[in-house]
Design an enzyme around this catalytic site. Structure first.
Site, PDB file in Angstrom:
ATOM      1  N   SER A 252       0.815  -1.191  -0.057  1.00 50.42           N
ATOM      2  CA  SER A 252      -0.239   0.086  -0.102  1.00 50.42           C
ATOM      3  C   SER A 252       0.871   1.283   0.013  1.00 50.42           C
ATOM      4  O   SER A 252       1.977   1.253   0.537  1.00 50.42           O
ATOM      5  CB  SER A 252      -0.854  -0.015   1.288  1.00 50.42           C
TER       6      SER A 252
ATOM      7  N   THR B  64      -4.967   2.808  -7.843  1.00 54.71           N
ATOM      8  CA  THR B  64      -6.351   2.753  -7.252  1.00 54.71           C
ATOM      9  C   THR B  64      -7.271   3.817  -8.006  1.00 54.71           C
ATOM     10  O   THR B  64      -6.879   5.165  -7.832  1.00 54.71           O
ATOM     11  CB  THR B  64      -6.477   3.070  -5.656  1.00 54.71           C
TER      12      THR B  64
ATOM     13  N   HIS C  23     -13.370  -1.220  -3.287  1.00 55.55           N
ATOM     14  CA  HIS C  23     -12.346  -0.753  -2.154  1.00 55.55           C
ATOM     15  C   HIS C  23     -12.803  -1.386  -0.706  1.00 55.55           C
ATOM     16  O   HIS C  23     -12.878  -0.908   0.302  1.00 55.55           O
ATOM     17  CB  HIS C  23     -12.372   0.718  -1.826  1.00 55.55           C
TER      18      HIS C  23
ATOM     19  N   ARG D  45     -15.206   0.453   1.398  1.00 53.52           N
ATOM     20  CA  ARG D  45     -14.723   1.389   2.325  1.00 53.52           C
ATOM     21  C   ARG D  45     -14.756   2.887   1.416  1.00 53.52           C
ATOM     22  O   ARG D  45     -14.459   3.920   1.900  1.00 53.52           O
ATOM     23  CB  ARG D  45     -13.535   1.492   2.547  1.00 53.52           C
TER      24      ARG D  45
ATOM     25  N   GLY E  31     -14.822  -9.533  -0.208  1.00 53.92           N
ATOM     26  CA  GLY E  31     -15.643 -10.806   0.241  1.00 53.92           C
ATOM     27  C   GLY E  31     -15.000 -12.106   0.133  1.00 53.92           C
ATOM     28  O   GLY E  31     -15.664 -13.066   0.332  1.00 53.92           O
TER      29      GLY E  31
ATOM     30  N   GLY F 198      -7.766  -8.946   1.574  1.00 53.29           N
ATOM     31  CA  GLY F 198      -7.154  -7.989   2.468  1.00 53.29           C
ATOM     32  C   GLY F 198      -7.308  -8.141   4.036  1.00 53.29           C
ATOM     33  O   GLY F 198      -6.607  -8.723   4.701  1.00 53.29           O
ATOM     34  N   ARG F 199      -8.546  -8.067   4.465  1.00 53.47           N
ATOM     35  CA  ARG F 199      -9.003  -8.372   5.895  1.00 53.47           C
ATOM     36  C   ARG F 199      -8.409  -9.571   6.321  1.00 53.47           C
ATOM     37  O   ARG F 199      -7.981  -9.594   7.442  1.00 53.47           O
ATOM     38  CB  ARG F 199     -10.531  -7.933   6.025  1.00 53.47           C
TER      39      ARG F 199
END
Length: 333
Positions: free
Chosen positions: A90, A138, A226, A229, A259, A280-281
């Site tokens: 990032s 992005t 995103h 977000r 997801g 990501g999460r």
């Protein structure tokens, strides 16, 4: 993890409808296996934008990893390398791209186009010098998303001792990330003029934009909202995927994030036309759970579990390679 920081990672924009819908879109899909396909040992390898991957799963760009674990993005990079996976660094990383690259592994670099073009080029050259193999731009952020959890918690800036290290300019000053509402398709042409890295556009949801990405020489597109977000109420990425795949007509690879929580989710996305997915999460959760032994172990565990589940689901779905999957193996209910 500090609950305020956990809210930052877990939260989304607005009422978080899109955040929830990304996962719900996978829950609405069901696989239709093929049988007697003699799959034997599966082959998960794929290539995206010139980068060879052991499996079609990459680490999505997420900010502020040192808030999840003291070893931050360096630990994430080590875990990704140990799992044979590429990491997208990032622009808002809390460690510089040079230190992250020293941890080993395959890296791409995520960029928010900045209105200061000289500074933007400086950041890109840093990523190139560090060995990043692609640039992920992005394109869904002309302004910052409104994160209600962060506003309630008063989390509007990094704590003392933390900084967006990739935002340091040549003087060492850390600049603020600026979301540039003036950026248009001409900015992609400009980027192609300052770097030889493959450029993937992250944040494509509309098929017309996918066609424009092809026209402007993108090396790939990432179907992304995103992670819920930015614009709340945006279509779930899995719902947007088939139209984007149809729009590019095989002229560039299509990736997806948002997801993806298990190997079955990966198979569903691949069957609907994605070349690879980004997570990501789950990676940040693994990083935080890595404990004092090192967050890299948690990252590696998350990625290896995803890959193992992917391999198992491929076998049961009747596919030896991701490319063997077809859209008619997914139904919506």
């Amino acid at each position: 993890m500090d609950p305020v920081h956990q809210d930052f990672f877990e939260g989304g924009a607005g009422r978080e409808r899109t955040l929830a819908a990304n996962e719900e879109a996978f829950a609405r899909r069901w696989l239709v296996p093929r049988v007697l396909r003699a799959t034997g040992e599966r082959d998960l390898r794929t290539t995206v934008a010139g980068t060879s991957l052991a499996a079609p799963v990459l680490v999505a760009p997420t900010a502020f990893h040192r808030l999840a674990h003291p070893q931050g993005e360096v630990a994430t990079a080590r875990g990704a390398a140990a799992a044979g996976t590429a990491m997208v660094v990032s622009m808002a990383a809390t460690q510089p791209v040079e230190e992250i690259a020293a941890a080993g592994g395959t890296l791409w670099f995520q960029l928010y186009p900045q209105p200061d073009l000289d500074f933007t080029e400086y950041v890109i050259k840093r990523a190139e010098s560090a060995g990043c193999q692609a640039l992920v731009v992005t394109v869904d952020s002309p302004v910052f998303g409104r994160h209600e959890r962060d506003l309630r918690n008063g989390f509007t800036d990094l704590p003392p001792g933390y900084a967006c290290e990739n935002m340091r300019d040549a003087t060492g000053r850390v600049r603020s990330i600026t979301m540039d509402a003036t950026a248009g398709w001409d900015r992609i042409a400009w980027l192609r003029g300052v770097t030889g890295l493959p450029i993937l556009l992250k944040g494509i949801l509309h098929p017309a934009d996918a066609r424009l990405a092809v026209q402007h020489g993108a090396a790939g597109v990432i179907v992304s909202n995103h992670g819920g977000r930015q614009l709340d109420g945006t279509v779930p990425t899995l719902d947007a995927l088939p139209a984007v795949v149809a729009a590019v007509r095989g002229q560039l690879p299509v990736l997806l994030d948002g997801g993806v929580r298990g190997g079955t989710d990966v198979v569903i996305a691949l069957a609907l036309g994605a070349r690879a997915v980004l997570v990501g999460r789950p990676v940040v959760r693994g990083l935080a759970a890595g404990g004092s032994a090192g967050g890299s172990a948690g990252v590696r565990e998350v990625l290896e579990r995803l890959t193992t589940e992917l391999d198992h689901t491929l076998a049961l779905a009747g596919a030896r390679r991701p490319a063997d999957l077809t859209p008619d193996q997914v139904v919506t209910r």
